[in-house]
Design a protein around this motif. Sequence first.
Motif, mmCIF file in Angstrom:
data_model
loop_
_atom_site.group_PDB
_atom_site.id
_atom_site.type_symbol
_atom_site.label_atom_id
_atom_site.label_comp_id
_atom_site.label_asym_id
_atom_site.label_seq_id
_atom_site.Cartn_x
_atom_site.Cartn_y
_atom_site.Cartn_z
ATOM 1 N N ASN A 117 -0.814 0.942 -5.014
ATOM 2 C CA ASN A 117 -1.959 1.795 -5.332
ATOM 3 C C ASN A 117 -1.546 3.271 -5.402
ATOM 4 N N LYS A 177 -4.204 6.239 -5.409
ATOM 5 C CA LYS A 177 -5.206 6.349 -4.338
ATOM 6 C C LYS A 177 -5.064 7.589 -3.456
ATOM 7 N N ASP A 221 0.304 -0.677 -11.275
ATOM 8 C CA ASP A 221 -0.921 -0.547 -10.492
ATOM 9 C C ASP A 221 -1.104 -1.804 -9.643
ATOM 10 N N PRO A 222 -1.991 -1.758 -8.650
ATOM 11 C CA PRO A 222 -2.218 -2.954 -7.823
ATOM 12 C C PRO A 222 -2.552 -4.162 -8.697
ATOM 13 N N ARG A 234 0.876 -1.169 0.000
ATOM 14 C CA ARG A 234 0.000 0.000 0.000
ATOM 15 C C ARG A 234 0.910 1.215 0.000
#
Length: 160
Positions: free
Chosen positions: A101, A104, A125-126, A74
């Motif tokens: 992410n 985000k 990206d995730p 994260r």
Amino acid sequence: MKLSEKMAVKYSDIVIGDNKGIIDYIKSEYSKIVQNKRVELIAYGGDQVSRVQDDSLFEKYPFCREPYSVTVCRIEPVNNVHVILEAFSEMLDETLVFVGNLEKSEYGRSLKEKFSMCKNIHLLDPIYEPHIVNWLCSNAHVYIHRHSAGGTHPSLLLRR
């Protein structure tokens, strides 16, 4: 903290640790308190990953054909994302595959803007497909653990 630890051991019905080192410490440090208590180990769980072979993924991730470092996380300041990206931006002969992410938060977007031009850093990206994440991690030359807080992260339980 020490007093809180002692009180937790003293007033618990069962003492539980998440690794053998903690259990050994509790038994040694609080031997008189735990002599008549259950002291149990509940090991930190996680998927054990063996090396994943899937040459078809080289089409999507051609930069993984050569040795690379990988981290999956994260995008939070506590995960030292900026430190890792800054370091790799200065090590041009080292490849980093960074999965997270980035879109985000403002923190993530600013990092993506700053480091997306680095040719040796691949910001992904995730990825939610376990097979792909396991492939990226199990084939990496180096795995980078980035947390500055918290305990053992399940991603460290990977094995070759």
